[in-house]
Motif scaffolding. Structure first.
Motif, PDB file in Angstrom:
ATOM      1  N   THR A 174      -1.547   1.236  -6.407  1.00 39.67           N
ATOM      2  CA  THR A 174      -1.537   0.020  -7.218  1.00 39.67           C
ATOM      3  C   THR A 174      -2.520   0.101  -8.385  1.00 39.67           C
ATOM      4  N   THR A 183       2.756  -4.416   0.718  1.00 41.19           N
ATOM      5  CA  THR A 183       1.628  -3.508   0.530  1.00 41.19           C
ATOM      6  C   THR A 183       0.758  -3.389   1.780  1.00 41.19           C
ATOM      7  N   GLU A 219      -0.602  -6.038  -4.944  1.00 31.62           N
ATOM      8  CA  GLU A 219      -1.649  -6.075  -3.934  1.00 31.62           C
ATOM      9  C   GLU A 219      -1.526  -7.275  -3.001  1.00 31.62           C
TER      10      GLU A 219
END
Length: 263
Positions: free
Chosen positions: A199, A216, A211
């Motif tokens: 990221t 994620t 995020e």
């Protein structure tokens, strides 16, 4: 026999029905497993050399990238496999078989339970196939027996959550065609997370989304258990997302199924 015993017996019957349909029509399983495998081969052999060089590490290149991308492909396997659940649920709802079940002396909960457990079995088998292919193309996890056991539990939890969501999608869909498309964002979201590139390499706005979206922490938890990378609070966040998605999918499914029952 108690009400619970009847429910368990009827759920086992519905599970056998769904497993037999899975065996009788293997094309759905092949399709759902084939897509993650194609993505794995595409990213490893087409993009792996360049993307892996950017990751660094002792080996770099393609060998480094296959270790990085496999956790994302495993999660994509879950989201792809459960698409079949929404299709199966919609088929049952639109073809009249559920109406016949409602006229029979069976536990109402068993109809959806059979779909959920059957899809869970199919999903875990699909993951095993994808992991096997990943090992053949160079995936080398550092996980020990404890990490593999924890990973299995985490994957079951993730699959269970997305399966209930896909059941709700199937109940909400009016046609089989629409149910096959409604879960497409679940397949695409890993691309907007840490699944294929870190990221840190993304623009600020996209990095913020990557995020904080649910995929994620799910990917980072799988990656940490397989490769020994730091997990931080990703595991706690991942479990929290699984609980939220499971409850949301279950309650939505229950509401839609009961609504159909009263019509």
């Amino acid at each position: 026999m108690s009400t619970m015993s009847y429910a368990l017996t009827d759920s086992a019957t519905m599970l056998r029905r769904n497993l037999r349909r899975m065996v009788r029509y293997p094309s759905m399983t092949v399709t759902l497993v084939g897509m993650p495998v194609v993505f794995l081969l595409l990213f490893v052999y087409v993009f792996g050399g360049t993307l892996g060089a950017g990751l660094g590490g002792p080996s770099g290149g393609r060998a480094e990238y296959v270790n990085y991308v496999t956790p994302a492909i495993i999660l994509m396997t879950i989201t792809a496999a459960v698409q079949g659940t929404s299709i199966s649920v919609t088929m049952d709802m639109t073809e009249g078989i559920v109406d016949r079940f409602r006229t029979m002396a069976i536990a109402r909960v068993s109809v959806l339970t059979g779909h959920v457990i059957g899809s869970l079995v199919q999903t875990m088998l699909s993951i095993a196939v994808v992991v096997g292919v990943a090992l053949l193309v160079g995936f080398r996890p550092s996980a020990g027996p404890g990490e593999w056991l924890a990973l299995t539990g985490v994957l079951v939890m993730m699959a269970f959550a997305f399966i209930w969501l896909s059941v709700a999608f199937g109940l909400a869909s009016k046609t089989v065609e629409s149910s096959s498309n409604v879960g497409l964002p679940l397949v695409l979201l890993p691309f907007l997370g840490s699944g294929f590139v870190p990221t840190d390499s993304m623009p600020t706005a996209l990095r913020w989304f990557a995020e904080y979206q649910p995929f994620t922490p799910l990917i980072e938890t799988i990656r940490g258990l397989l490769m020994g990378t730091p997990i931080g609070n990703s595991a706690v966040v991942a479990i929290g997302w699984c609980v939220v998605i499971t409850l949301g999918g279950y309650l939505w499914s229950k509401k839609l199924f009961n609504r159909e029952s009263t019509r």
